[in-house]
Design a protein around this motif. Structure first.
Motif, PDB file in Angstrom:
ATOM      1  N   ARG A 255     -15.503 -50.194  31.683  1.00  8.37           N
ATOM      2  CA  ARG A 255     -15.242 -49.343  30.535  1.00  8.37           C
ATOM      3  C   ARG A 255     -16.184 -48.150  30.553  1.00  8.37           C
ATOM      4  O   ARG A 255     -17.353 -48.300  30.828  1.00  8.37           O
TER       5      ARG A 255
ATOM      6  N   GLU B  93     -14.366 -58.506  25.293  1.00 13.62           N
ATOM      7  CA  GLU B  93     -14.409 -58.459  26.759  1.00 13.62           C
ATOM      8  C   GLU B  93     -14.147 -59.830  27.367  1.00 13.62           C
ATOM      9  O   GLU B  93     -13.453 -59.953  28.378  1.00 13.62           O
TER      10      GLU B  93
ATOM     11  N   SER C  89      -7.966 -51.407  29.183  1.00 16.88           N
ATOM     12  CA  SER C  89      -8.228 -52.278  28.029  1.00 16.88           C
ATOM     13  C   SER C  89      -7.347 -51.837  26.864  1.00 16.88           C
ATOM     14  O   SER C  89      -6.750 -50.765  26.899  1.00 16.88           O
TER      15      SER C  89
END
Lengths: 296, 567
Positions: free
Chosen positions: B8, A113, B107
């Motif tokens: 997410r 991340e 992502s």
């Protein structure tokens, strides 16, 4: 025949990367008995650092200098993983206390991340170190960079093998791996050996990132699947030994490439896992692994 | 929370399970659902009890309940005919905002898609919240009057309500998309949903969207090609603005590859997702109609980097065209593998007759039509790589420079292509809310079915998207154009290579990227967009690469031929 040779060589090239990371898994396992699930992501960070250092849009350094920085970055990030994920757990038995699984996985996710936030979603390209073999851009359909992976993967594995079997440091590492308590009684600084194992694993991840960056694009998730397959390679070879990690890495690389050669391109990941299952059924300790006899 | 960063999504528990009062609120909502007549063989209480035994959090089970029904093969419609068969969570969005959900890929290897979606949708929301909807004022040439729009000072819709995007990452998993939809409906009460992620997302979510009665627009999703779009099914909530693969494949294989270029042999390499599977099926069917077949069909896993072995096998059949069906990064790796085989495309003649194997590449629009692909593939991608898109969002003509400028002001970069779909989806919803005078789902769906060409509802697109009651796809086959990869320094050709007026005018030297290529579909484009294509594009030479041959008898003093070595 040329296609078969190309597939075998590609297997060695893929295997080279898996081997480097599998050795990293093994070394950490030897001293701590834990699997560092963030290993692939340490490689990813090192690859990004190499990209920043070598890219003309950023530092624009010559590749050897950029590599050096990437290796240092790999070592530092590996140490951070140790400090964040394992050190706070204190002394623990990894067989009964499985908190390390969560902490290393958590660090893995955090690294991914962070990389996504810092470097963005766009994949990055890195120029290969060697672009030609003589006058040729490819040899048996492999690029010079892929040959570099094979050579460096094998050479590094051999160096580490010698280092760990012939030197005082290596003997200390193996003693720690064999029996931490006794090694400590014999005057070995086992805590140092743990930190040393993370340091070496970080450097290996740095090398893997440097080698892999020009082959796959640098991205925040580049280490996830590679890391997982390297872990499988370490288990297939027999975790806890440099030689076994090399053999395991090459085996996984070969399974991948030969399955593609055989026309099962979409089944490569499945075949890798099937290989793992079959080998564990036949040889539960891996191809070169030896059964650990716990003294009670 | 406006324009919040994409988060997410995970199946369960998503994130913070919620404070006790939040959990109670969700329970109360579920009680209301039960009270409204939802009577199932396993009712809500039993489901919650069973879930608790399984250790799931209350919040997670609340979100999962409808999915559970769907998974059991029971729709709410089947269960509760008298209640309309929907999980009507009802009511307006809180306060002065109207939430629109966006499911995309934020992502992983497809993250560039999320970036496009962000750029397009966020800009559209910003413009609407600042300037309201365009009044429909047009320039004398018939283009949206961006200057007039920028001067509008009344922002928002429905008397000043602001639009807010709720963005979720599908994590390259349709199951995650289902979970995200659950959350967006129950927690954020979205009034519309934009699908801009995996194809699989919309396939997996369509039943749930129907149960919740949420109007959905597929900005990047293709229900049409698999006959899942209304009226072929009863999913009246779903609309599609994405050019369907089936049209793209038909036009590229029929009009371009066989008629225009004379190619006869085709190889296929695709990924192991729905994109690849659908592409392979549609390509096979289209070739069969032409009396042709694939000489090779190879697959790879998403994220694979070396496809040399697959392409080596394909080389045996020496296809004139190598079709590559995957996302940008994978397509770039495929072309690198082709380069390792010394088989990159050279020109049309070589692809057709040799020597050696140098096929022309036709790729999936999410791969070879993306600038990301051109950047990643570098030298491996050659001029003439083809893909498809539709006539819309053309920033490379003077009439659209204002839109490009607005984009640049907002993001500090030029659009790369593909941003127009998410932007137009937001405008379509905003327009529908206005027409419906609220967010009532049935009225919004009816309003979407009555979108018209007039009114200038689309900010970024030249050709406005329109739906009707019996046509839930906003395009027609005549909208389709080719996309070709241009490089700044193409090899010398005979006749001389001309990269088209728009490139010379707007692109800096050395530009590498995809852009529209219109010659082979000019008849269709003239049928659908006579004013735009004839007067603006054809007359001035936009998108007509290397094909202008002087002809005094032709309408604009030249004709377009296929006498081009590259494409």
């Amino acid at each position: 025949m040329a296609r078969f040779i190309a597939a075998v060589l590609s297997g060695f090239a893929s295997g080279g990367i898996y081997s480097l990371l599998a050795i990293a898994f093994s070394i950490i396992y030897m001293t701590t008995r834990v699997i560092n699930f963030a290993q692939g992501d340490v490689m990813m960070v090192a690859a990004y650092v190499y990209f920043l250092a070598v890219s003309k849009s950023y530092l624009g350094l010559p590749w050897p200098a950029a590599l050096l920085i990437a290796l240092i970055a790999g070592a530092i990030v590996a140490m951070i993983v140790y400090i964040v994920a394992l050190a706070p757990l204190g002394k623990f038995d990894p067989n009964t206390n499985i908190g390390w699984i969560l902490t290393t996985l958590a660090v893995s996710l955090i690294l991914v991340e962070l990389a996504r936030l810092v470097f963005g979603e766009q994949q990055k390209t890195v120029a290969p170190v060697i672009k030609r073999i003589g006058s040729k851009k490819t040899l048996f359909q492999l690029t010079p960079q892929q040959y570099l992976v094979i050579v460096i993967g094998i050479v590094l594995a051999l160096i580490l093998e010698v280092l760990h079997s012939k030197t005082q440091l290596g003997r200390a590492l193996r003693a720690t791996a064999h029996d931490k308590a006794t090694a400590s009684l014999m005057g070995i600084d086992t805590n140092f050996m743990v930190r040393y194992s993370f340091l070496i694993a970080g450097v290996l991840a740095g090398v893997a990132g440097w080698l892999l960056a020009p082959i796959i694009f640098v991205s925040s998730n580049m280490g996830t699947l590679v890391g997982l397959k390297a872990f499988i390679a370490a288990v297939v070879g027999g975790i806890g030994s440099t030689r076994a990690a090399l053999v395991g890495g090459m085996t996984i690389g070969m399974v991948e490439q030969l399955s593609i050669y055989g026309g099962a391109g979409e089944w490569t990941n499945a075949l890798v896992f099937i290989t793992l299952i079959v080998i564990l059924l036949v040889r539960p300790t891996g191809l070169l692994g030896e059964a650990l006899i716990e003294k009670v | 929370m406006s324009d919040e960063e994409p988060i997410r999504s995970f199946e369960f528990p998503r994130r913070w399970p919620g404070l006790p009062w939040q959990r109670r609120r969700i329970e109360e909502q579920m009680e209301e659902l039960s009270a409204s007549g939802l009577d199932t063989p396993m009712n809500r209480r039993e489901f919650l009890d069973a879930s608790k035994k399984m250790g799931l959090s209350v919040a997670a089970t609340a979100w999962l309940y409808p999915a559970f029904l769907a998974a059991c093969g029971r729709t709410a419609e089947q269960q509760t005919p008298y209640s309309g068969g929907r999980f009507d969570v009802g009511g307006e969005s809180g306060g002065e905002t109207i939430n629109i959900g966006v499911i995309s890929i934020y992502s992983g290897v497809g993250a560039f898609v999320g970036k496009l979606v962000d750029h397009g949708a966020v800009l559209a929301v910003d413009q609407i919240n600042k300037h309201g909807l365009p009044t429909g004022k047009k320039t004398p040439e018939g283009f949206p009057d961006f200057d007039a729009y920028q001067k509008q000072t009344t922002g928002g819709i429905l008397g000043g309500k602001r639009i807010n995007l709720i963005k979720r990452d599908d994590n390259l998993s349709a199951q995650v998309a289902v979970s995200a939809l659950q959350e967006m409906v129950t927690r954020y009460r979205i009034k519309g949903l934009i699908f801009a992620g995996l194809y699989d997302d919309i396939y997996a979510c369509k039943k749930l969207a129907q149960q919740y009665n949420i109007p959905c627009i597929a900005a990047y999703g293709d229900l049409y090609s698999v006959d899942q779009l209304y009226p072929k099914t009863d999913y009246k909530q779903l609309f599609q603005m994405f050019p369907p693969d089936v049209w793209g494949i038909e036009i590229m294989l029929e009009e371009y590859a066989t008629k225009d270029r004379g190619y006869k042999t085709f190889g296929y390499l695709g990924d192991n997702t729905a994109v690849g599977a659908q592409g392979k099926r549609l390509i096979g069917e289209t070739l069969a109609k032409l009396g042709l077949h694939l000489s090779s069909a190879e697959q790879y896993n998403v994220g694979d980097v070396d496809m040399t072995a697959q392409l080596s096998r394909a080389a045996g059949g020496k296809p004139n065209v190598q079709l590559i069906w995957g996302i940008a990064g994978d397509t770039a790796h495929a072309l690198e593998s082709l380069q390792r085989l010394d088989a990159n495309y050279k020109d049309h003649e070589t692809a057709l007759h040799g020597p050696g194997w140098h096929p022309q590449i036709i790729g999936f629009e999410g791969g070879a039509a993306e600038r990301t692909f051109a950047v990643l593939a570098g030298e491996a991608a050659r001029t003439g790589t083809m893909s498809y898109w539709y006539q819309g969002g053309i920033g490379y003509i003077p009439q659209f420079q204002k839109a490009v400028d607005i984009f640049k002001q907002h993001f500090g970069t030029k659009p790369t292509g593909g941003e127009n779909n998410p932007a137009d989806a937001v405008f379509l919803f905003a327009h529908a809310f206005e027409q419906a005078k609220g967010t009532d789902a049935d009225k919004v769906i009816a309003a979407l079915e009555n979108t018209s060409n007039e009114g200038g509802i689309n900010f970024s697109s030249i050709a406005p998207h329109t739906f009707s009651a019996d046509r839930h796809i906003s395009l027609e086959k005549d909208d389709m154009v080719g996309i070709t990869l241009e490089r700044g320094a193409a090899a010398p050709t005979n006749p001389a290579y001309d990269i088209g007026t728009e490139f010379k005018q707007f692109f800096s030297p050395g530009y590498v990227g995809p852009t529209q290529f219109m010659r082979f579909n000019q008849e269709g484009l003239m049928r659908k967009h006579k004013d735009l294509y004839g007067e603006i594009m054809l007359k001035n030479g936009y998108g007509t690469q290397c094909t202008k041959v002087p002809d005094s008898r032709a309408p604009y003093g030249f004709k377009l031929t296929n006498a081009c070595k590259i494409h």
